[in-house]
Design a protein around this motif. Structure first.
Motif, PDB file in Angstrom:
ATOM      1  N   GLY A 267      -1.686   5.392   8.708  1.00 19.08           N
ATOM      2  CA  GLY A 267      -0.287   5.686   8.993  1.00 19.08           C
ATOM      3  C   GLY A 267       0.475   6.088   7.743  1.00 19.08           C
ATOM      4  O   GLY A 267       1.280   7.031   7.760  1.00 19.08           O
ATOM      5  N   ILE A 268       0.219   5.397   6.646  1.00 16.12           N
ATOM      6  CA  ILE A 268       0.877   5.725   5.382  1.00 16.12           C
ATOM      7  C   ILE A 268       0.459   7.117   4.909  1.00 16.12           C
ATOM      8  O   ILE A 268       1.287   7.933   4.487  1.00 16.12           O
ATOM      9  N   THR A 269      -0.835   7.397   4.998  1.00 13.20           N
ATOM     10  CA  THR A 269      -1.334   8.718   4.598  1.00 13.20           C
ATOM     11  C   THR A 269      -0.707   9.816   5.449  1.00 13.20           C
ATOM     12  O   THR A 269      -0.263  10.857   4.935  1.00 13.20           O
TER      13      THR A 269
ATOM     14  N   ARG B 147      10.068   9.487   3.510  1.00 16.87           N
ATOM     15  CA  ARG B 147       9.545   9.983   4.774  1.00 16.87           C
ATOM     16  C   ARG B 147       9.418   8.818   5.748  1.00 16.87           C
ATOM     17  O   ARG B 147       9.370   7.665   5.350  1.00 16.87           O
ATOM     18  N   TYR B 148       9.310   9.157   7.039  1.00 15.98           N
ATOM     19  CA  TYR B 148       9.312   8.115   8.067  1.00 15.98           C
ATOM     20  C   TYR B 148       8.233   8.381   9.105  1.00 15.98           C
ATOM     21  O   TYR B 148       8.084   9.505   9.591  1.00 15.98           O
ATOM     22  N   GLY B 149       7.471   7.346   9.441  1.00 15.28           N
ATOM     23  CA  GLY B 149       6.473   7.442  10.503  1.00 15.28           C
ATOM     24  C   GLY B 149       6.538   6.227  11.407  1.00 15.28           C
ATOM     25  O   GLY B 149       6.868   5.108  10.967  1.00 15.28           O
TER      26      GLY B 149
ATOM     27  N   GLU C  10       6.944   0.737  11.873  1.00 15.61           N
ATOM     28  CA  GLU C  10       7.691   1.863  11.316  1.00 15.61           C
ATOM     29  C   GLU C  10       7.547   1.832   9.805  1.00 15.61           C
ATOM     30  O   GLU C  10       7.839   0.810   9.164  1.00 15.61           O
ATOM     31  N   LEU C  11       7.107   2.939   9.256  1.00 13.45           N
ATOM     32  CA  LEU C  11       6.794   3.024   7.832  1.00 13.45           C
ATOM     33  C   LEU C  11       7.771   3.969   7.131  1.00 13.45           C
ATOM     34  O   LEU C  11       7.973   5.099   7.571  1.00 13.45           O
TER      35      LEU C  11
ATOM     36  N   ASN D 169       0.804  -1.221   0.000  1.00 15.50           N
ATOM     37  CA  ASN D 169       0.000   0.000   0.000  1.00 15.50           C
ATOM     38  C   ASN D 169       0.838   1.274   0.000  1.00 15.50           C
ATOM     39  O   ASN D 169       0.359   2.337   0.405  1.00 15.50           O
ATOM     40  N   GLY D 170       2.086   1.185  -0.480  1.00 15.97           N
ATOM     41  CA  GLY D 170       2.851   2.389  -0.727  1.00 15.97           C
ATOM     42  C   GLY D 170       4.141   2.543   0.033  1.00 15.97           C
ATOM     43  O   GLY D 170       4.887   3.502  -0.216  1.00 15.97           O
ATOM     44  N   CYS D 171       4.440   1.647   0.968  1.00 18.13           N
ATOM     45  CA  CYS D 171       5.708   1.740   1.697  1.00 18.13           C
ATOM     46  C   CYS D 171       6.836   1.110   0.878  1.00 18.13           C
ATOM     47  O   CYS D 171       6.642   0.072   0.242  1.00 18.13           O
TER      48      CYS D 171
END
Length: 439
Positions: free
Chosen positions: A85-87, A64-66, A58-59, A20-22
């Motif tokens: 979380g990704i958004t 970018r990092y979340g 951890e994404l 989903n985008g990571c």
């Protein structure tokens, strides 16, 4: 151990994040159980039992990092949690230094069991634990008319983690601990109400000392009666093992990657330089079987290793995690110490005290701080005046001041008596010509 269905959920969560985008992800599932029983005087006062499972993910998304955590570990709720979380991460500023470690530094397995988990943990009953807490309190209760309050405590816990990283790391670790503690407060002179305590701990229940803890706590509080300030001046300082780590902490913080990268350290550019006394030799030794703090990898999955931190006063190691290493453009080492062991001498604390003509034995710190940039420090202390090798006057409401570099250069002797149940095994320490302020 982490349940198999939670491990499967962790693997699913990582793949879901990648789909989903990571570009990368790291998942950490932890499970913990803890128990705390406290007896106040002769009655059970505190009973806390808790169990908790949680997931930290951890994404790494488009540079970018979340970092996000939840205790609701089921796939239906995690779908929305991960997507949100990704958004959210996409709103954050780009930070190319936020990466997973190079897979070459990961722990690859194949090492023997470190024996830091007691299989008996779940079999111990609440009645057994309460009885132990009561036995500590009973060693103190009603032994002296001046006693105000007495506590006996039993604590135990188990902590399990499972870490999975998208670039090739998978690891699982478990740890148990058991502690018994006692404390007392007593009517002193005037408004004084001295208090003190003692504790013992072990990785295995059968190795936990179960007698004498209350008596030790009572001895420590009784000897405080009559505390007062003494004259300001320079004294030989002796540190008890139970407090010796307090003055090592600012040094270890100063060699951390975050402090170095932010230039908030008095040890910048000091690697391989002599910054302390010849007496200071400190080893990071993470592979000791059955020892609290032993581990084969850290929270990033990076393999630990036995390494010198100081050799005869020479700084040999910086603790640099992946992010700090990327920021400083230097090779990372590992993010934090594991199990520190100070190479010790041949004397116990009584023998060290016997060799001091005029000094102060520090048994406790009461507030204060250390400037991480300059190394200047000031701490409130309590303890005892040493005169010609004998403890005389109990002291309190005094300050010890100085600079960390000059302090550790004045290290004169290292004892042979570290506390066993700790990840920082620091024995009694003797420092020459330390400034104390009193009256």
């Amino acid at each position: 151990m982490i349940a198999d269905h939670h491990k499967e959920t962790a693997r699913w969560a990582m793949q879901y994040a990648l789909k989903n985008g990571c570009q990368n992800a790291r998942v950490n599932i932890s499970s913990g159980t803890s128990n705390n029983f406290e007896v106040l005087n002769d009655k059970l006062d505190t009973l806390n039992q808790s169990s908790e499972n949680s997931m930290n993910i951890e994404l790494f998304v488009d540079g970018r990092y979340g970092n996000y955590a939840t205790n609701r570990i089921n796939k239906k709720e995690l779908e929305a949690f991960i997507k949100n979380g990704i958004t959210t991460t996409r709103f954050l500023a780009e930070d190319p230094c936020r990466t997973l470690p190079d897979p070459v530094v990961y722990y690859k397995g194949g090492m023997p069991d470190l024996q830091i988990t007691d299989s008996r943990f779940a079999a111990l009953t609440p009645d057994e634990k309460i009885a132990l807490a009561s036995s500590v309190a009973n060693e103190i209760y009603n032994t002296d008319k001046r006693l105000i309050s007495v506590t006996g405590g039993y604590q135990d816990g188990t902590y399990d983690t499972y870490i999975l990283a998208s670039n090739g790391f998978e690891g699982e670790r478990s740890q148990t601990y058991f502690t018994l503690s006692g404390s007392a407060s007593i009517m002193g002179d005037g408004e004084a109400r001295p208090s003190d305590g003692w504790y013992e701990g072990a990785v295995f229940f059968d190795k936990l000392p179960k007698e004498g803890i209350g008596k030790k706590a009572l001895e420590r509080v009784l000897r405080k009666l009559g505390q007062q300030k003494i004259a300001s001046g320079k004294y030989t300082m002796v540190l008890e093992p139970i407090v010796a780590s307090r003055l090592l902490g600012p040094v270890m913080q100063a060699i951390s990657g975050s402090a170095l990268q932010q230039k908030n350290s008095f040890l910048i550019d000091k690697l391989n330089q002599k910054i302390a006394s010849d007496k200071l030799t400190l080893i990071d030794d993470p592979y000791q079987p059955g020892a609290y703090g032993s581990r084969y990898y850290n929270s990033e999955g990076v393999k630990t290793e036995r390494r010198p931190v100081f050799e005869n006063g020479i700084l040999k190691t910086y603790y640099i995690d992946t992010y700090s290493g990327n920021k400083m453009q230097v090779a990372p080492t590992i993010g934090a110490p594991t199990r520190l062991t100070m190479v010790h001498g041949e004397k116990n604390i009584d023998q060290l005290i016997a060799g001091v003509d005029k000094g102060i034995l520090v048994t406790g710190f009461n507030g204060g701080n250390s400037n991480s940039t300059t190394g200047d420090f000031s701490y409130g202390i309590e303890g005892f005046l040493i005169e010609k090798g004998v403890l005389t006057q109990p002291v309190s409401e005094m300050n010890v001041t100085g600079n960390m570099l000059s302090l550790w250069n004045s290290l004169a002797e290292v004892g042979n008596d570290p506390r066993e149940f700790t990840s920082w095994r620091i024995p009694s320490l003797v420092f020459d010509e330390i400034s104390f302020s009193g009256i």
